[in-house]
Motif scaffolding. Structure first.
Motif, PDB file in Angstrom:
ATOM      1  N   UNK A  58     -60.200  20.782 -24.959  1.00 46.13           N
ATOM      2  CA  UNK A  58     -59.319  19.835 -24.351  1.00 46.13           C
ATOM      3  C   UNK A  58     -57.887  20.050 -24.493  1.00 46.13           C
ATOM      4  N   UNK A  59     -57.380  20.353 -25.604  1.00 47.85           N
ATOM      5  CA  UNK A  59     -56.051  20.583 -25.905  1.00 47.85           C
ATOM      6  C   UNK A  59     -55.720  21.851 -25.106  1.00 47.85           C
ATOM      7  N   UNK A  60     -56.683  22.871 -25.165  1.00 43.48           N
ATOM      8  CA  UNK A  60     -56.243  24.246 -24.352  1.00 43.48           C
ATOM      9  C   UNK A  60     -55.786  23.804 -22.878  1.00 43.48           C
ATOM     10  N   UNK A  61     -56.769  22.923 -22.372  1.00 44.89           N
ATOM     11  CA  UNK A  61     -56.433  22.419 -21.042  1.00 44.89           C
ATOM     12  C   UNK A  61     -55.236  22.012 -20.710  1.00 44.89           C
ATOM     13  N   UNK A  62     -54.790  20.977 -21.636  1.00 49.26           N
ATOM     14  CA  UNK A  62     -53.495  20.531 -21.639  1.00 49.26           C
ATOM     15  C   UNK A  62     -52.447  21.627 -21.866  1.00 49.26           C
ATOM     16  N   UNK A  63     -52.509  22.488 -22.959  1.00 56.24           N
ATOM     17  CA  UNK A  63     -51.591  23.425 -23.099  1.00 56.24           C
ATOM     18  C   UNK A  63     -51.354  24.587 -22.185  1.00 56.24           C
ATOM     19  N   UNK A  64     -52.367  24.786 -21.270  1.00 55.73           N
ATOM     20  CA  UNK A  64     -52.346  25.725 -20.270  1.00 55.73           C
ATOM     21  C   UNK A  64     -51.460  25.152 -19.093  1.00 55.73           C
ATOM     22  N   UNK A  65     -51.390  23.990 -19.155  1.00 54.45           N
ATOM     23  CA  UNK A  65     -50.401  23.425 -17.873  1.00 54.45           C
ATOM     24  C   UNK A  65     -48.992  23.492 -18.078  1.00 54.45           C
ATOM     25  N   UNK A  66     -48.476  23.911 -19.630  1.00 55.79           N
ATOM     26  CA  UNK A  66     -47.188  23.994 -19.867  1.00 55.79           C
ATOM     27  C   UNK A  66     -46.872  25.422 -20.053  1.00 55.79           C
ATOM     28  N   UNK A  67     -45.615  25.323 -19.823  1.00 55.76           N
ATOM     29  CA  UNK A  67     -44.797  26.489 -20.209  1.00 55.76           C
ATOM     30  C   UNK A  67     -43.586  26.348 -21.207  1.00 55.76           C
TER      31      UNK A  67
END
Lengths: 272, 416
Positions: free
Chosen positions: B76-85
C-alpha cells in the motif's frame, strides 16, 4: 577507610560490568543488524533486472582482482617452496614437498589469503563507493525513485563476491603450486615428477571442496561487512561526511580480515 | 471541506537532543502548489522527507488520502510512494551515469517499457529542460544550474502525481530561477500534479503558490495564501516576509512588491500636492509563450518588458512592480489619464522600434520557419484615487486592458 576502598572497588566493578555489558549489547546489535542486512540483500539477488549488475560486479570484483591474486599466489607458493624445502631436508622427506605445498594452499592459505586480498582491493572499494552514495544522498534518491537501494547496490555485490571468491581461490591455488614448483624444483633441484605426483596423490576432493566452501563463506562475509559499513556510514558517531566514508572503509577492511580469520578457524573445525 | 491529500497530525521529530519538528499539524491539498518557507534549520527539508518516507516521525502520524502511513501494508505504501517524486536540494544525481542515463534511470528500474520508449520519454524531458547538448555528459561536467535541471527532468520523467521540491532554484541565475518556477507551474497545469516546495525565491514563489506554510521554530507559524499572510499582519510573519523580500525584483529590476507598497504609501501621504495619479497595468501571455516558445524565451520576454518599463518610466517619476507572474503595475504620479495614455502610446512605439530586435533574437531560435507566433503586450490605464488600495487599482486597470504592441516571431520575426 576500609569502607571507602570497598566503595571504590564496587564503583570500578560497576563501571567494568556496564562497559562490558554495553559493548556486548552493541556487538549483538551489530550482529543482528548485519544478519538482517545480509538476509534482505541475499533474497533480493533473485529479483528481476539483477543479472546485468551482477555481471558488472563479477568483472569488478573478480576479473579486475585476478592479476593481484595470481601475483600473491605465485609468491606465496615460492616462499612455501623455499621454507618447506629446507625444513623437509632436515627430516629427509624432501619428496613430500608437493604434498605440503598443495595441502597448505588448498586447505588454508588459498581461501584465506585470497579473501584478505579481495577485502583489501574490492571490499574497500565497495565500502567507499556505497559510503559516498550515502553521504551525497544518492541512496535516498534511489529510494525516492522507487528503487530498493539494497537490491540495486548491495545484492549484486554479494552475489558477485559469492561467485568470484571460489574462482579466484582456484587461481590462487593453481598459481601457488606453480610457484612452489619454481623454487622447489627449478631452483632447489627437487625431482619434478615426484613434486607433481605428490601434489596429485595427496590432494583429495574433500580438501578442494573444503577450500571452496571457505571461499564461498568468506565471499559472503567480506561483501556483507564492506557493504554494511558503507551503507550505514552516515550513522557513525566518530565522524561525518567524507571522514565517515574514510572510517567506514578502514573498518570494512579491518573487520573483514579479522572475521575471515575467525571464520576460518570455525569452518576448519567443522570440516576436520 | 476538502479532504487533505497529506496530513501531518502532531508530528514530532528529534535528532538527538534537538527537536526539529515539534507537534507539527499541516494539511497539503491535492492539485495545489504548497510552498514551505522558514529560516534555515527550521526543519523544512525534514518535513519534506517525512512526506516521502525518508524519515519517520518520532511522535504523531502522517496520513495519505486519509489513511495513516504507519498502518499501511508495504505494498500500500509502495503504491503511494510511487506517485511521488523528490527533487533533492543537492540534486543527488547518480554521478557515475550520464545525463540521459540519470533521467532514464527511474523508468528503466521501475517500468516495463521498451528500451526505445524509455529513451523517447527521457529525451522529451531533456529537451523540455533545454539539456539536449549535455545528454552524454556526466553530472560533474555540468554547471550547478544544469545539474538542477537534470534533477528536475529526472523527477518529472515518471509523470508523478505529487512532486516534492527541496529548494529547486538554489544556485540558479534569475532567468533560470524564473524558468524553473515557470516550468513547475506549467507542468503542474499540464499534468495536474500536487507540488510541495521549499523555496525562498520571492516574489515568484508567491506568484505560483496556492498556499504557503511558514515554519517557525519547529512549528507551523502560518498556513494559508500569501494574501492572507500579508493581511494578517502578524509581527512574526510580517518580519519574516520583509526579510525575504528585497528592494528589487531580481528578474526584472523593478521594485519589489513591498518596496512598491512603501513608495505608493509615501506618495499618497502627499496627495494634497499631487494633482492627479494614473496607473497602467502591462501584461504578456506568459503561459502561452512558455507553451510555444519555451520557458527560457518566455521569461526573457518578461524580463525585457520589465527592463523597458523601468527605463522609460523611472526618469519621469513613475514606479513599477510585478504583481503577478506576468503583470507589471506602473504608477504615474502627477499624471492625468490623457497624459498617461500618451506615455503608454509612446512606450508602445519604443517597444516596437527598440525592443523588437532583442525579443526577436530571443524568440527566433524557438520558432520554425513555417510557424509564426504573435506576442501581445497589453496595457490598461486607470485613474488612481487616494483611497484606492493597490488591488483595486489592478482590478480597474485590468478591466481596461487592450493590446498596445504586437511582435510577430517566426518567418523573420516581423513587427506589426
Amino acid at each position: 577507610m576500609t569502607s571507602l576502598v570497598q566503595i571504590y572497588i564496587l564503583n570500578a566493578m560497576v563501571h567494568l560490568f556496564s562497559f562490558v555489558g554495553a559493548g556486548t549489547l552493541r556487538l549483538l546489535g551489530n550482529f543482528g543488524a548485519i544478519a538482517i542486512f545480509f538476509s534482505l540483500a541475499f533474497v533480493n539477488i533473485f529479483r528481476r533486472k539483477q543479472l546485468r549488475e551482477i555481471v558488472n560486479q563479477v568483472f569488478y570484483i573478480g576479473a579486475r582482482s585476478s592479476l593481484i591474486v595470481m601475483l600473491v599466489g605465485l609468491f606465496t607458493g615460492m616462499v612455501l617452496g623455499l621454507q618447506l624445502f629446507y625444513t623437509l631436508v632436515k627430516f629427509g622427506s624432501v619428496g613430500a614437498l608437493g604434498s605440503a605445498i598443495s595441502l597448505s594452499l588448498v586447505r588454508e592459505m588459498g581461501p584465506v589469503l585470497t579473501a584478505i586480498m579481495i577485502a583489501a582491493r574490492a571490499g574497500s572499494g565497495m565500502a567507499a563507493e556505497i559510503g559516498i552514495l550515502r553521504i551525497s544522498e544518492q541512496v535516498d534518491a534511489l529510494y525516492t525513485m522507487g528503487v530498493d537501494p539494497l537490491r540495486y547496490l548491495v545484492s549484486p555485490r554479494i552475489a558477485a563476491s559469492i561467485i568470484s571468491f571460489p574462482l579466484l581461490t582456484a587461481f590462487f591455488d593453481l598459481i601457488g603450486i606453480i610457484g612452489g614448483y619454481l623454487t622447489g624444483v627449478l631452483l632447489l633441484g627437487t625431482n619434478a615428477g615426484t613434486y607433481f605426483y605428490r601434489v596429485q596423490s595427496s590432494l583429495n576432493m574433500v580438501d578442494i571442496r573444503g577450500g571452496f566452501i571457505k571461499a564461498l563463506i568468506f565471499g559472503a562475509i567480506v561483501s556483507c561487512i564492506c557493504c554494511f559499513q558503507g551503507y550505514f556510514c552516515h550513522m557513525r558517531t566518530d565522524g561525518y561526511g567524507a571522514k565517515a566514508v574514510g572510517l567506514a572503509t578502514v573498518s570494512a577492511v579491518v573487520l573483514s580480515c579479522v572475521t575471515i580469520l575467525i571464520a576460518d578457524y570455525v569452518v576448519t573445525s567443522f570440516l576436520m | 471541506m476538502e479532504t487533505p491529500l497529506i496530513e501531518f497530525k502532531n508530528v514530532t521529530k528529534r535528532f538527538g537532543e534537538k527537536t526539529v519538528l515539534d507537534k507539527v499539524n499541516l494539511n497539503i491539498y491535492g492539485n495545489q502548489i504548497t510552498t514551505i518557507i522558514g529560516k534555515s534549520g527550521t526543519g523544512k527539508s525534514v518535513l519534506l522527507k517525512h512526506i516521502i518516507g525518508l524519515l519517520k516521525p518520532d511522535e504523531g502520524a502522517i496520513t495519505f488520502q486519509g489513511k495513516p502511513v504507519n498502518t499501511m501494508k508495504k505494498n500500500e505504501w509502495e503504491a503511494c510512494r510511487s506517485q511521488m517524486a523528490y527533487l533533492f536540494q543537492n540534486n543527488a544525481l547518480l554521478d557515475s551515469m550520464t545525463v540521459l542515463d540519470n533521467v532514464a534511470f527511474p523508468l528503466r528500474q521501475t517500468t516495463k517499457f521498451s528500451k526505445a520508449a524509455i529513451e523517447k520519454r527521457a529525451l522529451k524531458r531533456i529537451e523540455d529542460l533545454e539539456l539536449t547538448e549535455a545528454i552524454h555528459k556526466f553530472p560533474s561536467e555540468l554547471s550547478g544550474g544544469m545539474q538542477k535541471r537534470v534533477a528536475l527532468a529526472r523527477a518529472l520523467v515518471t509523470d508523478p502525481k505529487i512532486v516534492l521540491f527541496d529548494e529547486p532554484t538554489t544556485g540558479q541565475d534569475p532567468i533560470r530561477k524564473n524558468m524553473i518556477l515557470s516550468m513547475i507551474t506549467h507542468y503542474r497545469r499540464k499534468f495536474g500534479f500536487t507540488a510541495v516546495m521549499v523555496s525562498h525565491d520571492i516574489p515568484d514563489v508567491f506568484f505560483i503558490s496556492d498556499r504557503i506554510v511558514i515554519l517557525w521554530e519547529g512549528t507551523v507559524g502560518f498556513e494559508g495564501t500569501y494574501e492572507e499572510a500579508v493581511r494578517l499582519k502578524l509581527p512574526m510573519i510580517d518580519e519574516f516576509l520583509r526579510s525575504l523580500d528585497g528592494f528589487q525584483d531580481e528578474l526584472t529590476g523593478l521594485l519589489s512588491r513591498e518596496a512598491f507598497r512603501v513608495h505608493y504609501a509615501a506618495m499618497l501621504g502627499g496627495t494634497a500636492t499631487v494633482a492627479a495619479v494614473s496607473a497602467a497595468l502591462f501584461s504578456v501571455q506568459l503561459d502561452l509563450m512558455h507553451e510555444t516558445l519555451g520557458p527560457q524565451a518566455a521569461v526573457e520576454v518578461l524580463r525585457a518588458l520589465g527592463e523597458y518599463t523601468n527605463r522609460r518610466f523611472n526618469p519621469i517619476g513613475g514606479f513599477s512592480a510585478r504583481h503577478s507572474r506576468d503583470e507589471i503595475l506602473t504608477i504615474f504620479p502627477h499624471t492625468s489619464i490623457s497624459e498617461a495614455r500618451q506615455l503608454v502610446a509612446d512606450f508602445a512605439q519604443e517597444l516596437k522600434h527598440e525592443a523588437i530586435d532583442r525579443i526577436q533574437s530571443i524568440t527566433i531560435a524557438k520558432i520554425g520557419v513555417a510557424t509564426s507566433f504573435d506576442i501581445y503586450i497589453r496595457a490598461g490605464i486607470a485613474v488612481v484615487s487616494p483611497t484606492d488600495a493597490i488591488d483595486q487599482i489592478i482590478e480597474k486597470a485590468r478591466a481596461k486592458q487592450e493590446i498596445v504592441a504586437t511582435h510577430r516571431c517566426g518567418s523573420g520575426g516581423n513587427e506589426q
